[in-house]
Scaffold this active site. Structure first.
Site, PDB file in Angstrom:
ATOM      1  N   LYS A  22       0.834  -1.212   0.000  1.00 18.27           N
ATOM      2  CA  LYS A  22       0.000   0.000   0.000  1.00 18.27           C
ATOM      3  C   LYS A  22       0.865   1.257   0.000  1.00 18.27           C
ATOM      4  CE  LYS A  22      -2.225  -0.918   3.865  1.00 18.27           C
ATOM      5  NZ  LYS A  22      -1.560  -2.177   4.272  1.00 18.27           N
ATOM      6  N   ARG A  72      -9.101   0.720   9.184  1.00 14.55           N
ATOM      7  CA  ARG A  72      -8.722  -0.678   9.387  1.00 14.55           C
ATOM      8  C   ARG A  72      -9.786  -1.427  10.167  1.00 14.55           C
ATOM      9  NH1 ARG A  72      -2.635   0.331   9.153  1.00 14.55           N
ATOM     10  NH2 ARG A  72      -1.637  -1.675   9.032  1.00 14.55           N
ATOM     11  N   ARG A  95      11.902  -2.888  10.779  1.00 16.61           N
ATOM     12  CA  ARG A  95      10.918  -2.387  11.745  1.00 16.61           C
ATOM     13  C   ARG A  95      10.706  -3.450  12.806  1.00 16.61           C
ATOM     14  NH1 ARG A  95       5.790  -0.182   8.389  1.00 16.61           N
ATOM     15  NH2 ARG A  95       4.722  -1.302  10.054  1.00 16.61           N
TER      16      ARG A  95
HETATM   17  P1  AMP Z   1       1.387   0.232   9.006  1.00 17.12           P
HETATM   18  O1  AMP Z   1       2.646   0.999   8.818  1.00 17.12           O
HETATM   19  O2  AMP Z   1       0.225   0.780   8.198  1.00 17.12           O
HETATM   20  O3  AMP Z   1       1.568  -1.253   8.814  1.00 17.12           O
HETATM   21  O4  AMP Z   1       0.964   0.425  10.542  1.00 17.12           O
HETATM   22  C1  AMP Z   1       1.786  -0.013  11.586  1.00 17.12           C
HETATM   23  C2  AMP Z   1       0.961  -0.245  12.837  1.00 17.12           C
HETATM   24  O5  AMP Z   1       0.327   0.973  13.237  1.00 17.12           O
HETATM   25  C3  AMP Z   1      -0.175  -1.236  12.685  1.00 17.12           C
HETATM   26  O6  AMP Z   1       0.244  -2.594  12.831  1.00 17.12           O
HETATM   27  C4  AMP Z   1      -1.106  -0.804  13.811  1.00 17.12           C
HETATM   28  O7  AMP Z   1      -0.627  -1.239  15.074  1.00 17.12           O
HETATM   29  C5  AMP Z   1      -0.960   0.717  13.764  1.00 17.12           C
HETATM   30  N1  AMP Z   1      -1.984   1.318  12.884  1.00 17.12           N
HETATM   31  C6  AMP Z   1      -1.773   1.968  11.706  1.00 17.12           C
HETATM   32  N2  AMP Z   1      -2.934   2.385  11.175  1.00 17.12           N
HETATM   33  C7  AMP Z   1      -3.920   1.989  12.031  1.00 17.12           C
HETATM   34  C8  AMP Z   1      -5.330   2.085  12.036  1.00 17.12           C
HETATM   35  N3  AMP Z   1      -6.004   2.679  11.047  1.00 17.12           N
HETATM   36  N4  AMP Z   1      -6.007   1.548  13.090  1.00 17.12           N
HETATM   37  C9  AMP Z   1      -5.358   0.955  14.104  1.00 17.12           C
HETATM   38  N5  AMP Z   1      -4.030   0.797  14.149  1.00 17.12           N
HETATM   39  C10 AMP Z   1      -3.304   1.309  13.133  1.00 17.12           C
END
Ligand code: AMP
Length: 215
Positions: free
Chosen positions: A13, A88, A160
């Site tokens: 994404k 999400r 990460r």
């Molecule tokens: P990402 O970089 O999009 O994979 O996000 C990393 C982490 O941030 C995820 O695994 C969640 O713990 C948190 N996170 C990001 N976006 C959301 C969201 N819309 N709702 C809840 N947690 C989120």
């Protein structure tokens, strides 16, 4: 264009959001990036979010919704935006619709990037990022020119914490339980377009731009 990118963690994404953002000149809003920047600056929100992120869980809706509400109301979003990683959960999606409605707007499209679980695990365990500029690499599919050094800014790339295998499995689980129902949710609203994520980033980008009708 007001666009949501849906897909499992590691589906690509973020990578595709950068391509679309440049092509259409609209901001790329990643809730994950916003949380990571709060964690780096040690804010109260960052401290709260970190506990969930490190465990591979979703950050609670009440913390997440607020940051998106503020961000989409900013001037640079008036011509559109790309939401990467939000919504999400169903409550987040309901909330987004309401917040946009208050601004007299609605989503144009929800792009679902589909990648099978086995491929997600391969991608995430090899992912490396630059904590300084946010550039993303993969040790096999998209290596840095010099091992461990960001091509863009020359800082050291890292894995990460939440890309370690045990956390990846928890994140995938959270995706299937809490986020995947959004596919049906947006399908029913007639807004969903699905693109299968290919191995080569450029192939996926071409399919994504075609699906969005962007030349
Ligand atoms: P990402 O970089 O999009 O994979 O996000 C990393 C982490 O941030 C995820 O695994 C969640 O713990 C948190 N996170 C990001 N976006 C959301 C969201 N819309 N709702 C809840 N947690 C989120």
């Amino acid at each position: 264009m007001r666009l949501v990118l849906l897909g499992a963690p590691g589906a690509g994404k973020g990578t595709q959001a950068v391509v679309i953002s440049e092509k259409l000149d609209i901001p790329h809003i990643s809730t994950g990036d916003i949380f990571r920047s709060h964690i780096r600056s040690g804010t109260e929100l960052g401290l709260k979010a970190k506990q969930y992120i490190d465990e591979g869980k979703l950050v609670p809706d009440e913390l997440t919704i607020e940051i998106v509400k503020n961000r989409i109301a900013q001037d640079d979003c008036c011509r559109g935006f790309i939401l990467d990683g939000f919504p999400r959960t169903i409550p987040q999606a309901d909330y987004l619709e309401e917040a946009l409605g208050e601004l007299g707007k609605e989503l144009d499209c929800v792009l679902n990037l589909h990648v099978p679980d086995e491929e997600i695990i391969r991608r995430l365990s090899g992912r490396r990022v630059c904590p300084h500029c946010g550039a993303s690499y993969h040790i096999l599919y998209k290596p840095t020119k010099t091992e461990g050094v960001c091509d863009v800014c020359g800082n050291k790339t890292v894995q990460r914490d939440d890309d370690r295998e045990e956390t990846v499995l928890k994140r995938l689980n959270a995706y299937h339980e809490q986020t995947e129902p959004l596919i049906r949710y947006y399908e029913k609203k007639g807004k969903l377009v699905t693109v299968v994520g290919r191995e080569r980033v450029e192939d996926t980008s071409a399919a994504v731009l075609q699906a969005l009708g962007v030349k």
